[in-house]
Motif scaffolding. Structure first.
Motif, short mmCIF file in Angstrom:
data_model
loop_
_atom_site.label_atom_id
_atom_site.label_comp_id
_atom_site.label_asym_id
_atom_site.label_seq_id
_atom_site.Cartn_x
_atom_site.Cartn_y
_atom_site.Cartn_z
N CYS A 72 -4.49 6.76 -0.17
CA CYS A 72 -3.82 6.17 -1.33
C CYS A 72 -4.83 5.62 -2.32
O CYS A 72 -4.79 5.90 -3.51
CB CYS A 72 -2.88 5.05 -0.89
N CYS A 93 3.04 3.36 -4.84
CA CYS A 93 4.37 2.82 -4.63
C CYS A 93 4.50 1.53 -5.44
O CYS A 93 3.54 0.76 -5.52
CB CYS A 93 4.61 2.47 -3.17
N ASN A 138 -6.12 -1.84 4.22
CA ASN A 138 -4.72 -2.22 4.44
C ASN A 138 -4.31 -2.05 5.90
O ASN A 138 -3.15 -2.16 6.25
CB ASN A 138 -3.78 -1.46 3.49
N CYS A 141 -0.28 -2.97 1.91
CA CYS A 141 0.51 -1.75 1.80
C CYS A 141 1.94 -2.19 2.09
O CYS A 141 2.31 -2.37 3.25
CB CYS A 141 0.04 -0.71 2.81
N ASN A 142 2.69 -2.38 1.02
CA ASN A 142 4.02 -2.96 1.22
C ASN A 142 5.01 -1.98 1.83
O ASN A 142 6.08 -2.35 2.25
CB ASN A 142 4.58 -3.50 -0.11
N CYS A 153 2.61 -1.97 -4.56
CA CYS A 153 1.39 -1.74 -3.78
C CYS A 153 0.26 -2.63 -4.30
O CYS A 153 0.11 -2.84 -5.50
CB CYS A 153 0.99 -0.28 -3.91
S1 SF4 Z 1 -1.08 1.87 0.25
FE1 SF4 Z 1 1.04 1.78 0.94
S2 SF4 Z 1 2.11 0.87 -0.73
FE2 SF4 Z 1 0.18 1.55 -1.56
S3 SF4 Z 1 0.60 3.57 -2.33
FE3 SF4 Z 1 -0.12 3.82 -0.24
S4 SF4 Z 1 1.74 3.87 0.97
FE4 SF4 Z 1 2.29 3.05 -1.01
#
Ligand code: SF4
Lengths: 347, 632
Positions: free
Chosen positions: A57, A23, A127, A206-207, A26
């Protein structure tokens, strides 16, 4: 011989042609940039480097590195990486994992890779949330955390990743965060230099699902008073002009004090090379009033290398036993093996 | 007098005998059986063994659950099974008699340790009266020997305490049986000398063994000894081998033949652990073994080692196979060579961990999420495990695929004489790593495409870390055929699912066709796989010796199946599929070939007896004939 490493590669050599799909905003981007920037400085080659991840992620990371890589199974990266590192001690093996991947579904593999001291550099992106599955609480989420799977607040007591790693006999344990590329590079460099299992917790924002989880500590305005920079051999002081410091009370507890009140000589001196992990453990638990930071309320938090001790790495020991067996028995001969349980002749 | 002496010393020649040693778990029956087997092997008999022991390490002493047995058939001719019914039962205590009497053939010989038939031990297993004193054993020949006290007597002069002497009583029994079947004493005496370091233990066991031997010779309990002459076996060098050792050696050989280091990731589980033990002794072959933290990690390590260019292997049994399923699916998706060895045991769940079963075919065939086909090889005898391991490795390496090799507790622990193969004649199974670029990008630059397939095998290239320029990422996400880039498009996914299936199906052209043993014009064909081989072999031979016709096809490749199998099966009016499960292969051939195959099932934790299969064949033959008559 010179101390200066002449970079043989550039950042471009370490960057794959794959489009990065995190995202926007991030914290993972900053970590990727730090690693890609650092690699040329380490004097290593992409073909001798392997990145292995699980699922989540953060685990997309290997796709973006122009090295060998495996995007594997949820939680299993340390096990798969153990196979690579034991088979090929000549390789640089990195594990990219997250709080759900490493501490929940893959907890067993993480602790055993650390205990065995497999030559791995493990980067855990913490996160405190499940991102890829869209926002459930994780094993590092604070008590009371409201998520889709905890509408009334989480009642699960969280792990402190560093305390867990120390409990698992990790020989190298460090913490950094996604907003400070220089600190990340310095920490990763030390982790890479350590032979054996290196464990680095990276506080990562994790924004989308847990924005600002570390703002109380790493936020630009509070950082100066909330982050404790650990330096081996130096007194543990922090804050403006080092006004605050860490002392150990007669009850064995670590406390934060004003240096002026106790004098600099009373302040704990950081010793990352101590074989006894108890000080590192105490520092790992310093970050919140409630040990294991089970609440969202933070107190000054140590960063840097908590522990860095020497212990033979697993792959080298496996190799040594192979060499010893060859010396004792001579190189393996198939016919001799087939005869080894005793034979008889039929004529 | 001369008369008697001669009668006593001249052994009667018999063609075969089945002996069963039974006692408490702590009585050393596995060792006793094993030594008798070894002496017989060295003597030149053909033989086959069936160890049968409880799951508990030390089950309560003197109970039926704690009985540990070892059955061996020795013969002067080619045999494949440990025998249906023993003709000699050595029972060290009442529990052993109780547990194993039912297996003994009518009129068989029972040799009991008289000293153990005391009230307390009799009561423990529910004998109200002593079976040695009532007439419950009238249909057998019973020889009572006070083995415990004779052993104590024989070792007393060495200074052995009675309690310790008792532990040597299995050697007394072994000595007695060695005399009874005219086994040479030297191999056992030599073995005792090399095995026991403690002087007192060594001399006690030697004394007990000799005492047992002389006891046989000098007492009148047995009229005369027997002898089983050596079998006419093909000339050459032999060893006595269990399936697990053969399998471990097969893996060592596979590494040598592939010119690759072997990497074993394994978690201890019965009955597979012996492979881990054996390979851990093979470090001088460059074999790396890691006892992993769990079954999942063991498979993951093997896959990681495969990525790094090793022959990655993981060994397990049913419950472990279930845990490794996700890793197998990843290996299918990564298209990397890897071996999973499943030593099947009774299930589900912990089931009968020390007893045999062959009911993991379904999970091997289908036990992965989504479409994840992989090759399956099944070993059929202890020594065949060696060749099966090499064959499984050959397929895995050539086709870059995980392969499941099925064995089971029966052949894993059972042993047979094995004519050592000529090492030079073993196949070269080496493959080449990708060294250079294999594709040119539209802009003219050379690149490496990890999923660019060999048009013939459909296998992808194997480029290992350390190779300059060929850096690439593989992962569980669906990838573009060719480039290997992540690709979620519908058409590509369908292409990849079909390609992965076609690659495995295509292996049918690279394995031997199904071969008919026996009568091609028979009315009944037996279709077997795995360890049922031994009992089928004996049953087919007996049926044919009795003048009836029967055909037999035995499969070592279960996925893919031999290309001609459908045609072969359809050429018989009736197909019987004996399996130690409820008909798993049977359902596959019914579904794949629309043949009306019938399952012959047994799930008792025991192998088929040849008698059971002979009866099944007879029944099937009779059914065909009566339906023919009905039709006429
Ligand atoms: S950690 Fe959060 S901000 Fe980063 S890619 Fe995953 S969902 Fe998106």
């Amino acid at each position: 011989m010179t101390d200066v490493v002449v970079p043989l590669t550039t950042k471009k050599d370490w960057t794959s042609d794959q489009e990065v799909r995190w995202c926007p905003g991030c914290g993972d981007y900053g970590i990727l940039l730090a690693v890609q920037t650092l690699m040329p400085e380490l004097g290593v080659q992409p073909e001798n480097t392997v990145f292995i991840s699980g699922i989540g992620c953060s685990s997309r990371f290997p796709y973006y590195m122009n090295t060998y890589g495996i995007h594997s199974i949820h939680g299993r990266a340390p096990a798969i990486a153990t196979g690579v590192a034991v088979a090929r001690p000549d390789l640089d093996v990195w594990v990219i994992t997250g709080d759900g991947d490493a501490l929940s579904i893959g907890g067993n593999h993480l602790i055993h890779a650390l205990r065995r001291n497999v030559n791995l550099t493990i980067l855990l992106f913490n996160n405190r949330i499940y991102g890829l599955t869209k926002g459930q609480y994780s094993p590092t989420s604070e008590v009371g955390k409201v998520t889709k799977s905890t509408p009334m607040g989480s009642i699960d007591h969280p792990f402190s990743p560093l305390a867990l790693a120390l409990g698992a006999e990790a020989s190298f344990v460090a913490r950094t965060h996604d907003l400070d590329r220089k600190h990340m590079m310095e920490t990763f460099r030390a982790a890479h230099a350590h032979r054996g299992a290196s464990f680095v917790e990276i506080l990562q924002n994790c924004n989308v699902f847990n924005d600002g989880a570390f703002d109380q500590v790493t936020g630009r305005k509070v950082r100066g008073e909330m982050m404790i920079d650990l330096r081996h051999g130096e007194p543990i002081v922090f804050g403006e002009n080092g006004h605050a410091g860490v002392v150990m009370g007669s009850d064995g507890h670590l406390r934060i004090v004003e240096v002026a009140d106790v004098g600099l000589e009373a302040i704990l001196r950081h010793d990352a090379h101590r074989t006894d992990p108890s000080l590192a453990f105490a520092l790992a638990r310093l970050s919140a009033d409630d040990p294991g930071h089970s609440t969202a309320v933070w107190s000054p938090t140590p960063f840097g290398v908590f522990r860095d001790v020497e212990r033979p790495d697993y792959g080298s020991m496996v190799g040594a036993q192979l060499a010893e067996a060859s010396t004792k028995k001579g190189p393996g001969d198939l016919r001799t093996l087939l005869q080894s349980a005793g034979t008889w002749q039929v004529s | 007098m001369t008369d008697i002496a001669e009668r006593k010393s001249a052994p009667e020649t018999i063609s075969r005998v089945v002996v069963r040693f039974a006692g408490d778990s702590g009585d050393g029956m596995q060792l006793t059986g094993d030594r008798f087997t070894s002496a017989s092997a060295i003597f030149g008999n053909d033989l086959s063994t069936l160890p049968d022991f409880p799951a508990e390490i030390r089950a309560p002493a003197g109970t039926v659950n704690g009985v540990s047995s070892f059955q061996v058939q020795i013969a002067n001719h080619d045999i494949t099974t440990p025998g249906d019914a023993p003709s000699v039962l050595v029972a060290m205590n009442p529990a052993a008699l109780k547990a194993d009497l039912g297996r003994l053939e009518q009129g068989g010989l029972i040799i009991v340790n008289r000293d153990a038939f005391v009230e307390r031990d009799l009561a423990k297993v529910g004998y109200d009266t002593n079976p040695l004193d009532d007439d419950s054993l009238v249909n057998y020949r019973v020889v009572e020997v006070p083995m415990t006290s004779l052993t104590i007597e024989a070792t007393a002069s060495l200074g052995v305490k009675p309690r310790d002497a008792e532990r040597s009583k299995n050697f007394f029994a072994l000595g007695m049986i060695s005399w009874l079947f005219s086994r040479p004493r030297e191999p056992t005496l030599e073995w005792i000398t090399s095995r026991f370091n403690d002087d007192l233990v060594r001399s006690a066991n030697t004394a007990a063994f000799n005492a047992g031997y002389h006891f046989g010779e000098t007492t009148e309990l047995f009229d005369h000894p027997f002898q089983v002459l050596s079998a006419h076996m093909p000339p050459g060098e032999y060893t006595n081998i269990t399936g697990n050792v053969a399998l471990a050696w097969g893996l060592v050989a596979a590494g040598q033949l592939a010119k690759l280091p072997v990497f074993l990731g394994s978690y201890p589980i019965t009955p597979a652990s012996d492979i881990l033990h054996e390979l851990s002794k093979s470090k001088h072959f460059g074999v790396r073994t890691v006892q992993a933290e769990d079954e999942i990690a063991a498979a993951g390590m093997a896959l990681g080692a495969a990525f790094a260019g090793h022959l990655g292997v993981t060994t397990t049994s049913g419950p472990g196979l279930a845990l490794k399923s996700e890793t197998l699916s990843l290996a299918v998706s990564l298209e990397l060579p890897m071996l999973l060895i499943d030593i099947q045991r009774g299930g589900p769940s912990t089931g009968l961990p020390t007893k045999t079963e062959a009911a993991d075919l379904n999970i091997a065939m289908y036990g992965r999420h989504s479409e994840a086909p992989l090759p399956i090889v099944a070993a059929y005898s202890p020594s065949h495990c060696f060749h099966a391991a090499i064959e499984a490795a050959r397929i895995a390496l050539k086709y870059r695929t995980p392969v499941i090799l099925l064995s089971d507790g029966y052949i894993a622990n059972g042993s047979e004489p094995w004519l050592l193969p000529d090492v030079e004649s073993l196949p070269d199974i080496s493959v080449e790593f990708q060294e250079g670029f294999n594709h040119v990008a539209p802009d003219g630059t050379d690149e490496y495409w990890p999923y660019l397939r060999d048009p013939e095998t459909l296998a992808r290239p194997w480029a290992i870390p350390g190779t300059p320029g060929l850096m690439h990422r593989v992962g569980g996400l669906e990838k573009q055929d060719g480039s290997g880039d992540i690709n979620y498009t519908p058409a590509n996914h369908e292409t990849m699912v079909h390609l992965r299936a076609a690659k495995i199906a295509g292996i049918a052209a690279d394995i031997p066709p199904a071969e008919i043993v026996g009568d091609a014009d028979a009315d009944v064909c037996i279709l077997g796989w795995g360890s049922t081989w031994a009992a089928i072999d004996a049953a087919v031979q007996r049926t044919r010796r009795s003048g009836k016709k029967v055909a037999w096809v035995h499969l070592t490749h279960l996925s893919p199946l031999p290309a001609n199998l459908g045609d072969v099966l359809r050429s018989f009016p009736r197909v019987l599929v004996p399996e130690l499960n409820l008909g798993q292969l049977c359902r596959i051939v019914r579904a794949d070939y629309l043949v009306d195959a019938q399952a012959v099932s047994k799930v008792q934790g025991l192998p088929f007896t040849s008698k059971e299969l002979e009866t099944a064949i007879d029944t099937a033959l009779a059914a065909v004939h009566s339906s023919e008559k009905g039709a006429a």
